[in-house]
Write a protein that holds these residues in place. Structure first.
Motif, PDB file in Angstrom:
ATOM      1  N   ILE A 118      39.558  37.991  38.292  1.00 42.34           N
ATOM      2  CA  ILE A 118      39.579  37.701  36.852  1.00 42.34           C
ATOM      3  C   ILE A 118      38.160  37.720  36.300  1.00 42.34           C
ATOM      4  O   ILE A 118      37.278  37.032  36.815  1.00 42.34           O
ATOM      5  CB  ILE A 118      40.210  36.315  36.575  1.00 42.34           C
ATOM      6  CG1 ILE A 118      41.671  36.293  37.039  1.00 42.34           C
ATOM      7  CG2 ILE A 118      40.131  35.982  35.077  1.00 42.34           C
ATOM      8  CD1 ILE A 118      42.306  34.922  36.921  1.00 42.34           C
ATOM      9  N   ASP A 119      37.953  38.528  35.267  1.00 39.29           N
ATOM     10  CA  ASP A 119      36.718  38.463  34.469  1.00 39.29           C
ATOM     11  C   ASP A 119      37.054  37.713  33.186  1.00 39.29           C
ATOM     12  O   ASP A 119      37.991  38.105  32.476  1.00 39.29           O
ATOM     13  CB  ASP A 119      36.219  39.872  34.119  1.00 39.29           C
ATOM     14  CG  ASP A 119      35.568  40.553  35.303  1.00 39.29           C
ATOM     15  OD1 ASP A 119      35.187  39.829  36.258  1.00 39.29           O
ATOM     16  OD2 ASP A 119      35.469  41.784  35.294  1.00 39.29           O
ATOM     17  N   ILE A 120      36.322  36.664  32.880  1.00 38.73           N
ATOM     18  CA  ILE A 120      36.726  35.822  31.752  1.00 38.73           C
ATOM     19  C   ILE A 120      35.560  35.523  30.821  1.00 38.73           C
ATOM     20  O   ILE A 120      34.403  35.447  31.244  1.00 38.73           O
ATOM     21  CB  ILE A 120      37.343  34.492  32.268  1.00 38.73           C
ATOM     22  CG1 ILE A 120      38.017  33.726  31.125  1.00 38.73           C
ATOM     23  CG2 ILE A 120      36.317  33.637  32.982  1.00 38.73           C
ATOM     24  CD1 ILE A 120      38.955  32.655  31.593  1.00 38.73           C
ATOM     25  N   SER A 168      40.157  39.585  31.591  1.00 36.62           N
ATOM     26  CA  SER A 168      40.803  40.767  32.171  1.00 36.62           C
ATOM     27  C   SER A 168      41.159  40.433  33.613  1.00 36.62           C
ATOM     28  O   SER A 168      40.486  39.621  34.260  1.00 36.62           O
ATOM     29  CB  SER A 168      39.877  41.987  32.110  1.00 36.62           C
ATOM     30  OG  SER A 168      38.742  41.786  32.932  1.00 36.62           O
ATOM     31  N   VAL A 169      42.233  41.049  34.090  1.00 35.67           N
ATOM     32  CA  VAL A 169      42.706  40.719  35.435  1.00 35.67           C
ATOM     33  C   VAL A 169      43.087  41.999  36.165  1.00 35.67           C
ATOM     34  O   VAL A 169      43.607  42.939  35.556  1.00 35.67           O
ATOM     35  CB  VAL A 169      43.906  39.743  35.363  1.00 35.67           C
ATOM     36  CG1 VAL A 169      45.051  40.328  34.554  1.00 35.67           C
ATOM     37  CG2 VAL A 169      44.385  39.356  36.753  1.00 35.67           C
ATOM     38  N   LYS A 170      42.786  42.016  37.456  1.00 37.84           N
ATOM     39  CA  LYS A 170      43.267  43.123  38.297  1.00 37.84           C
ATOM     40  C   LYS A 170      43.644  42.559  39.659  1.00 37.84           C
ATOM     41  O   LYS A 170      43.028  41.578  40.137  1.00 37.84           O
ATOM     42  CB  LYS A 170      42.225  44.231  38.422  1.00 37.84           C
ATOM     43  CG  LYS A 170      40.902  43.847  38.995  1.00 37.84           C
ATOM     44  CD  LYS A 170      39.971  45.057  38.940  1.00 37.84           C
ATOM     45  CE  LYS A 170      38.545  44.647  39.351  1.00 37.84           C
ATOM     46  NZ  LYS A 170      37.617  45.780  39.203  1.00 37.84           N
ATOM     47  N   MET A 171      44.655  43.148  40.251  1.00 40.00           N
ATOM     48  CA  MET A 171      45.164  42.679  41.530  1.00 40.00           C
ATOM     49  C   MET A 171      44.979  43.784  42.553  1.00 40.00           C
ATOM     50  O   MET A 171      45.496  44.897  42.384  1.00 40.00           O
ATOM     51  CB  MET A 171      46.644  42.304  41.387  1.00 40.00           C
ATOM     52  CG  MET A 171      47.161  41.441  42.517  1.00 40.00           C
ATOM     53  SD  MET A 171      48.866  40.900  42.212  1.00 40.00           S
ATOM     54  CE  MET A 171      48.674  39.803  40.848  1.00 40.00           C
ATOM     55  N   VAL A 194      45.079  43.686  31.309  1.00 40.40           N
ATOM     56  CA  VAL A 194      45.619  43.846  32.670  1.00 40.40           C
ATOM     57  C   VAL A 194      45.216  45.225  33.172  1.00 40.40           C
ATOM     58  O   VAL A 194      45.681  46.245  32.661  1.00 40.40           O
ATOM     59  CB  VAL A 194      47.149  43.698  32.678  1.00 40.40           C
ATOM     60  CG1 VAL A 194      47.684  43.896  34.098  1.00 40.40           C
ATOM     61  CG2 VAL A 194      47.553  42.338  32.130  1.00 40.40           C
ATOM     62  N   ILE A 195      44.304  45.254  34.138  1.00 42.36           N
ATOM     63  CA  ILE A 195      43.800  46.534  34.667  1.00 42.36           C
ATOM     64  C   ILE A 195      44.728  47.077  35.740  1.00 42.36           C
ATOM     65  O   ILE A 195      45.104  48.226  35.760  1.00 42.36           O
ATOM     66  CB  ILE A 195      42.366  46.336  35.216  1.00 42.36           C
ATOM     67  CG1 ILE A 195      41.452  45.848  34.093  1.00 42.36           C
ATOM     68  CG2 ILE A 195      41.855  47.632  35.831  1.00 42.36           C
ATOM     69  CD1 ILE A 195      40.111  45.355  34.563  1.00 42.36           C
ATOM     70  N   ASN A 196      45.073  46.187  36.630  1.00 40.70           N
ATOM     71  CA  ASN A 196      45.958  46.606  37.721  1.00 40.70           C
ATOM     72  C   ASN A 196      46.702  45.377  38.227  1.00 40.70           C
ATOM     73  O   ASN A 196      46.108  44.497  38.838  1.00 40.70           O
ATOM     74  CB  ASN A 196      45.134  47.240  38.853  1.00 40.70           C
ATOM     75  CG  ASN A 196      45.999  47.635  40.020  1.00 40.70           C
ATOM     76  OD1 ASN A 196      47.166  47.972  39.841  1.00 40.70           O
ATOM     77  ND2 ASN A 196      45.439  47.573  41.219  1.00 40.70           N
ATOM     78  N   ALA A 197      47.999  45.338  37.952  1.00 36.63           N
ATOM     79  CA  ALA A 197      48.821  44.220  38.416  1.00 36.63           C
ATOM     80  C   ALA A 197      50.275  44.636  38.332  1.00 36.63           C
ATOM     81  O   ALA A 197      50.655  45.426  37.466  1.00 36.63           O
ATOM     82  CB  ALA A 197      48.578  42.977  37.554  1.00 36.63           C
ATOM     83  N   PRO A 198      51.127  44.144  39.241  1.00 33.74           N
ATOM     84  CA  PRO A 198      52.544  44.519  39.202  1.00 33.74           C
ATOM     85  C   PRO A 198      53.228  44.024  37.928  1.00 33.74           C
ATOM     86  O   PRO A 198      52.794  43.043  37.318  1.00 33.74           O
ATOM     87  CB  PRO A 198      53.128  43.839  40.450  1.00 33.74           C
ATOM     88  CG  PRO A 198      52.143  42.806  40.839  1.00 33.74           C
ATOM     89  CD  PRO A 198      50.809  43.249  40.361  1.00 33.74           C
ATOM     90  N   CYS A 250      45.071  48.244  30.395  1.00 34.81           N
ATOM     91  CA  CYS A 250      43.818  48.945  30.050  1.00 34.81           C
ATOM     92  C   CYS A 250      43.073  49.339  31.326  1.00 34.81           C
ATOM     93  O   CYS A 250      43.449  48.935  32.434  1.00 34.81           O
ATOM     94  CB  CYS A 250      42.947  48.050  29.175  1.00 34.81           C
ATOM     95  SG  CYS A 250      42.546  46.471  29.928  1.00 34.81           S
ATOM     96  N   SER A 251      42.004  50.108  31.137  1.00 35.25           N
ATOM     97  CA  SER A 251      41.155  50.482  32.271  1.00 35.25           C
ATOM     98  C   SER A 251      39.993  49.492  32.391  1.00 35.25           C
ATOM     99  O   SER A 251      39.832  48.616  31.537  1.00 35.25           O
ATOM    100  CB  SER A 251      40.613  51.908  32.065  1.00 35.25           C
ATOM    101  OG  SER A 251      39.768  51.910  30.921  1.00 35.25           O
ATOM    102  N   ASP A 252      39.180  49.661  33.435  1.00 32.26           N
ATOM    103  CA  ASP A 252      38.018  48.771  33.628  1.00 32.26           C
ATOM    104  C   ASP A 252      37.082  48.819  32.432  1.00 32.26           C
ATOM    105  O   ASP A 252      36.647  47.781  31.931  1.00 32.26           O
ATOM    106  CB  ASP A 252      37.256  49.189  34.894  1.00 32.26           C
ATOM    107  CG  ASP A 252      37.865  48.571  36.141  1.00 32.26           C
ATOM    108  OD1 ASP A 252      38.003  47.349  36.179  1.00 32.26           O
ATOM    109  OD2 ASP A 252      38.215  49.334  37.056  1.00 32.26           O
ATOM    110  N   SER A 253      36.744  50.044  31.984  1.00 29.63           N
ATOM    111  CA  SER A 253      35.787  50.184  30.879  1.00 29.63           C
ATOM    112  C   SER A 253      36.358  49.633  29.569  1.00 29.63           C
ATOM    113  O   SER A 253      35.649  49.002  28.786  1.00 29.63           O
ATOM    114  CB  SER A 253      35.392  51.650  30.708  1.00 29.63           C
ATOM    115  OG  SER A 253      36.546  52.438  30.459  1.00 29.63           O
ATOM    116  N   GLU A 254      37.660  49.881  29.352  1.00 32.89           N
ATOM    117  CA  GLU A 254      38.293  49.355  28.136  1.00 32.89           C
ATOM    118  C   GLU A 254      38.308  47.830  28.139  1.00 32.89           C
ATOM    119  O   GLU A 254      38.087  47.181  27.114  1.00 32.89           O
ATOM    120  CB  GLU A 254      39.719  49.904  28.011  1.00 32.89           C
ATOM    121  CG  GLU A 254      39.784  51.389  27.668  1.00 32.89           C
ATOM    122  CD  GLU A 254      41.197  51.948  27.773  1.00 32.89           C
ATOM    123  OE1 GLU A 254      41.463  52.989  27.161  1.00 32.89           O
ATOM    124  OE2 GLU A 254      42.026  51.327  28.486  1.00 32.89           O
TER     125      GLU A 254
END
Length: 340
Positions: free
Chosen positions: A98-100, A88-91, A50-54, A71-75
């Motif tokens: 979602i990158d899967i 990985s998911v970011k909002m 989870v990169i960025n999500a509530p 985690c961060s984008d690179s992680e």
């Protein structure tokens, strides 16, 4: 009466061949025990970066049997590459990206379904049509067939299985027919016999690997992202490892029947450690002592994930090391057959 005599002959034969009798009685129990422990310890938890999500969305992921990892984008990119997370998911502004890893369609579909359920759990505000989830398949694709998932595993297993069986029986025949002793009575050195055997069968395994790979890739149309040459290299190393292992174990057998008995003990258990099941960390360590684990890992990295030589370098080195180790052991064991 004749049938009775035949039955008695077979029973006497088995009574004198205690290893065969033990294998008939114990091998199924051994395999069932192994399957029991592997299935019992298999993990069904799927991890997502989870990169960025509530926090509310993260909690809904928990409720849908997903293990979120902040985690961060690179992680996230590195963990996807290392197969430590499935997505990985970011909002951003209410929209979900979602990158899967679609290399295993069963896992990726389960994760996407859980993410969709978590999204709905956040309420109607997130259900706006202009905020439709954007999915990016970093590895694999959304239409990956079941055969694509396990095709790379099957290539490695079939090459390993047939080469192990044929090489073991062939070398055993050299011994049981007396050809080996005649060879050893000449000035030829033991390592020259082993090397000659490996190179002779190696030429056949090159053709076998080429035919199987081209058939699976171009006729059965399995998913193939990486280099065909790397797939050929891995299948060839798989064959060479199986070849030297088969010759080594043939020294412990006194007949073709006893050689075949090694299959449920040596070859079949390796299949459980090639990615077919999600094993616990403890059982995953066991797989790293088995050649087929490195074959399946390398083929999956090349065919599904598009990896290069650097990505499979460790697998290649381990297979080369095992082949060399088995050849050295074969050379040493041949000393017992040299009478003069």
């Amino acid at each position: 009466m004749r049938i009775k005599a035949m039955v008695l002959r077979i029973l006497n034969q088995l009574r004198n061949d205690k290893r065969t009798l033990a294998l008939i009685l114990c091998a199924p129990l051994l395999l069932l025990t192994l399957i029991y422990f592997i299935l019992d310890s298999s993990t069904t938890d799927l991890s997502v970066g989870v990169i960025n999500a509530p926090q509310q969305y993260v909690e809904h992921l928990y409720e849908n049997n997903i293990v979120p990892i902040r985690c961060s984008d690179s992680e996230a990119a590195q963990m996807l590459k290392d197969e430590r997370i499935i997505a990985s998911v970011k909002m951003i502004s209410g929209k979900i990206y979602i990158d899967i890893d679609g290399g295993n369609s069963t896992k990726s579909n389960a994760v996407l379904a859980a993410m969709e359920a978590a999204k709905k759990g956040m309420g109607p505000a997130i259900e706006r049509k202009d905020l439709k989830t954007e999915i990016n398949y970093v590895y694999g694709s959304d239409d990956l067939a079941l055969f694509d998932n396990f095709g790379s595993l099957l290539i490695g297993f079939l090459v390993f299985f047939f080469t192990f069986l044929i090489s073991g029986i062939s070398f055993l025949q050299e011994r049981t027919t007396g050809t080996l002793e005649k060879l050893l009575s000449t000035p030829i050195k033991r390592w020259e016999i082993v090397t000659g055997y490996v190179l002779g069968f190696g030429a056949v395994t090159v053709i076998q690997s080429l035919i199987i790979t081209i058939f699976v890739v171009y006729v059965l149309d399995i998913m193939m992202i990486g280099s065909l040459w790397l797939v050929l290299l891995v299948t060839l190393l798989s064959a060479m490892t199986a070849l030297t292992l088969g010759i080594l174990l043939s020294t412990l057998a006194s007949s073709e029947f006893q050689m075949i008995q090694f299959i449920p003990i040596v070859v079949v258990p390796q299949v459980f450690f090639t990615g077919l099941f999600d094993l616990s960390p403890a059982w995953s360590i066991v797989g790293k002592f088995m050649p087929l684990y490195y074959v399946a890992d390398a083929l999956e990295k090349v065919m599904i994930r598009g990896g290069g030589f650097y990505d499979i370098c460790l697998d290649v080195l381990v297979l080369l090391g095992l082949t060399t180790l088995f050849m050295a052991a074969n050379t040493r064991l041949l000393k017992r057959y040299r009478r003069i």
